[in-house]
Design an enzyme around this catalytic site. Structure first.
Site, PDB file in Angstrom:
ATOM      1  N   LYS A  85       0.837  -1.211   0.000  1.00  0.00           N
ATOM      2  CA  LYS A  85       0.000   0.000   0.000  1.00  0.00           C
ATOM      3  C   LYS A  85       0.861   1.246   0.000  1.00  0.00           C
ATOM      4  O   LYS A  85       1.834   1.330   0.770  1.00  0.00           O
ATOM      5  CB  LYS A  85      -0.882   0.005   1.251  1.00  0.00           C
ATOM      6  CG  LYS A  85      -1.715   1.274   1.463  1.00  0.00           C
ATOM      7  CD  LYS A  85      -2.677   1.100   2.622  1.00  0.00           C
ATOM      8  CE  LYS A  85      -3.578   2.296   2.829  1.00  0.00           C
ATOM      9  NZ  LYS A  85      -2.939   3.397   3.542  1.00  0.00           N
TER      10      LYS A  85
ATOM     11  N   HIS B  49      -1.782   7.862   1.052  1.00  0.00           N
ATOM     12  CA  HIS B  49      -2.043   7.869   2.493  1.00  0.00           C
ATOM     13  C   HIS B  49      -3.009   8.996   2.875  1.00  0.00           C
ATOM     14  O   HIS B  49      -2.893   9.629   3.918  1.00  0.00           O
ATOM     15  CB  HIS B  49      -0.726   8.022   3.259  1.00  0.00           C
ATOM     16  CG  HIS B  49      -0.685   7.317   4.587  1.00  0.00           C
ATOM     17  ND1 HIS B  49       0.010   6.150   4.799  1.00  0.00           N
ATOM     18  CD2 HIS B  49      -1.245   7.608   5.779  1.00  0.00           C
ATOM     19  CE1 HIS B  49      -0.119   5.770   6.068  1.00  0.00           C
ATOM     20  NE2 HIS B  49      -0.886   6.643   6.691  1.00  0.00           N
TER      21      HIS B  49
HETATM   22  C1  LIG Z   1      -7.005   9.223  10.522  1.00  0.00           C
HETATM   23  C2  LIG Z   1      -6.288   8.359   9.539  1.00  0.00           C
HETATM   24  C3  LIG Z   1      -5.452   7.333  10.004  1.00  0.00           C
HETATM   25  C4  LIG Z   1      -4.802   6.526   9.094  1.00  0.00           C
HETATM   26  N1  LIG Z   1      -4.028   5.493   9.564  1.00  0.00           N
HETATM   27  C5  LIG Z   1      -3.437   4.664   8.683  1.00  0.00           C
HETATM   28  C6  LIG Z   1      -2.713   3.541   9.150  1.00  0.00           C
HETATM   29  O1  LIG Z   1      -2.607   3.294  10.341  1.00  0.00           O
HETATM   30  N2  LIG Z   1      -2.123   2.743   8.222  1.00  0.00           N
HETATM   31  C7  LIG Z   1      -2.234   2.984   6.870  1.00  0.00           C
HETATM   32  O2  LIG Z   1      -1.680   2.239   6.055  1.00  0.00           O
HETATM   33  N3  LIG Z   1      -2.941   4.031   6.407  1.00  0.00           N
HETATM   34  C8  LIG Z   1      -3.550   4.858   7.275  1.00  0.00           C
HETATM   35  N4  LIG Z   1      -4.292   5.913   6.807  1.00  0.00           N
HETATM   36  C9  LIG Z   1      -4.472   6.095   5.346  1.00  0.00           C
HETATM   37  C10 LIG Z   1      -5.732   5.354   4.865  1.00  0.00           C
HETATM   38  O3  LIG Z   1      -5.553   3.971   4.940  1.00  0.00           O
HETATM   39  C11 LIG Z   1      -6.095   5.704   3.411  1.00  0.00           C
HETATM   40  O4  LIG Z   1      -4.963   5.520   2.599  1.00  0.00           O
HETATM   41  C12 LIG Z   1      -6.622   7.129   3.224  1.00  0.00           C
HETATM   42  O5  LIG Z   1      -7.289   7.592   4.376  1.00  0.00           O
HETATM   43  C13 LIG Z   1      -7.593   7.157   2.052  1.00  0.00           C
HETATM   44  O6  LIG Z   1      -8.009   8.456   1.800  1.00  0.00           O
HETATM   45  P1  LIG Z   1      -9.434   9.069   2.262  1.00  0.00           P
HETATM   46  O7  LIG Z   1      -9.358   9.283   3.726  1.00  0.00           O
HETATM   47  O8  LIG Z   1      -9.497  10.337   1.473  1.00  0.00           O
HETATM   48  O9  LIG Z   1     -10.524   8.083   1.853  1.00  0.00           O
HETATM   49  C14 LIG Z   1      -4.953   6.741   7.703  1.00  0.00           C
HETATM   50  C15 LIG Z   1      -5.792   7.770   7.260  1.00  0.00           C
HETATM   51  C16 LIG Z   1      -6.464   8.562   8.163  1.00  0.00           C
HETATM   52  C17 LIG Z   1      -7.367   9.633   7.637  1.00  0.00           C
END
Ligand SMILES: Cc1cc2nc3c(=O)[nH]c(=O)nc-3n(C[C@H](O)[C@H](O)[C@H](O)COP(=O)(O)O)c2cc1C
Length: 362
Positions: free
Chosen positions: A228, A252
């Site tokens: 990812k 991310h």
């Molecule tokens: C509050 C928050 C925490 C996140 N924590 C992680 C995580 O622990 N591991 C990870 O791979 N991605 C993490 N992400 C990224 C999400 O998996 C994802 O890639 C992203 O939120 C997608 O975009 P969107 O919020 O616009 O739908 C996080 C995103 C947010 C908003």
């Protein structure tokens, strides 16, 4: 769910409603991105720069949003993105999210930095289709232990996040103090839950991780591995060469390197280069059923949705997160009918083109 003066009928409505419910620190943590948040905003805007090219008179009375992913048939192409610290959004945290996943036939990806541990999630939501997102720590023993737990508790896949060698520069969190507020999260040592600040957690992640480590993880893991956080065909090809079963085109949620391409803009080139060898997924800014349709048309097998699920959780716990998924899936179903694509897997690039309004002079 609490009574509201306006009905919550779109994901944007949930975003607005959550704004008034979460405290400023938590809201800033969930909603924020890196630096100037240019990429974070563009993740949403980029789907709007793609126009749909619907087909008519194809007979859409029976529709099938199902997709095949990692060799398994799924009822639809929406997956709950891994997101840390969900108990900051609602006391039921990841368990509420898993209940929403079960209710809607959605796969949920549990974060390494979850506030509910792997065994607790499996026990609390045994019917949830679940993936585990792995941050590889400097202490590889911890990563091995987490993978072993995920295997033991019937997680279906490992999602290795590649885009956090160091933490993005999140100015909202630095200003609000959330970066330095202790949170209790999933065991990052075999000893059990620990309380650490997000900044401390990030410092555990190994910045020396390379493709060789991915190859090793693939060799060691009985679970299929998805990588990812890739944005280029070159990296996607390397993922294929190192045995990954899938890649998630992602920045991310705009929380890491600002001013990189959006998932929507990076997707087509990745899908063209490896789509026949790997399952290509995408995330970032998916807010409408039509965004899902565009992603599939550009070669994605599935999409991950992040923040809107947090807003659902904040507004109404499991029921709120479920409603957010239902709204998106209803929009997807209606969109498939109106686009003349009764089978989600029948979508192809002929259903999209660059939107003329996006390039019109100011
Ligand atoms: C509050 C928050 C925490 C996140 N924590 C992680 C995580 O622990 N591991 C990870 O791979 N991605 C993490 N992400 C990224 C999400 O998996 C994802 O890639 C992203 O939120 C997608 O975009 P969107 O919020 O616009 O739908 C996080 C995103 C947010 C908003």
């Amino acid at each position: 769910m609490p009574d509201r003066s306006f009905p919550l009928i779109s994901l944007a409505d949930y975003e607005a409603a959550a704004d008034g419910l979460l405290d400023a620190v938590a809201h800033g943590y969930f909603s924020g991105g890196a630096a100037d948040e240019i990429t974070m905003r563009d993740n949403v805007a980029a789907w709007g720069r793609i126009a749909l090219r619907p087909r008519m008179l194809v007979g859409v009375g029976e529709r099938d949003p199902g997709v095949t992913l990692l060799g398994r048939r799924r009822p639809h192409p929406v997956i709950i993105a891994p997101m840390a610290y969900q108990k900051l959004a609602h006391p039921d945290g990841e368990l509420a999210m898993a209940a929403a996943a079960v209710a809607t036939g959605t796969t949920m990806c549990l974060s390494t930095l979850a506030t509910t541990g792997i065994p607790d999630l499996a026990r609390g939501a045994p019917d949830a289709s679940r993936w585990f997102q792995l941050y590889v720590f400097r202490d590889r023993g911890v990563s091995r232990e987490l993978v072993a737990q995920a295997v033991e508790h019937s997680f279906e896949a490992l999602v290795v996040t590649a885009d956090v060698p160091v933490r993005g520069f999140r100015e909202r969190d630095l200003r609000s103090g959330s970066e330095l507020s202790p949170v209790r999260a999933l065991p990052v040592s075999a000893k059990g839950d620990v309380t650490m600040t997000p900044a401390d957690f990030s410092a555990l992640i190994d910045p020396e991780l390379t493709w060789d480590d991915i190859g090793q993880l693939v060799a060691d893991s009985p679970l299929p591995v998805l990588v990812k956080g890739l944005l280029t065909p070159d990296d996607a090809r390397l993922a294929a060469e190192h045995g990954a079963r899938g890649v998630i085109v992602s920045n991310h949620g705009g929380r890491q390197l600002d001013t990189v391409l959006s998932g929507a803009d990076a997707l087509a080139a990745v899908a063209e280069s490896v789509g026949d060898r790997l399952d290509v997924l995408v995330d970032g800014g998916i807010r409408r059923g039509t965004d899902v349709i565009k992603a599939l048309a550009l070669g994605a097998r599935a999409v991950l949705v992040g923040r809107p699920l947090i807003w659902g959780l904040a507004v109404g716990g499991a029921e709120g997160a479920r409603r957010v998924l239902e709204i998106l899936l209803e929009e997807l179903d209606r969109g498939l009918a109106l686009a003349g694509a009764p089978r989600a897997q029948g979508l192809d690039p002929s259903f999209v083109c660059p939107a003329p309004w996006a390039s019109a002079p100011g």
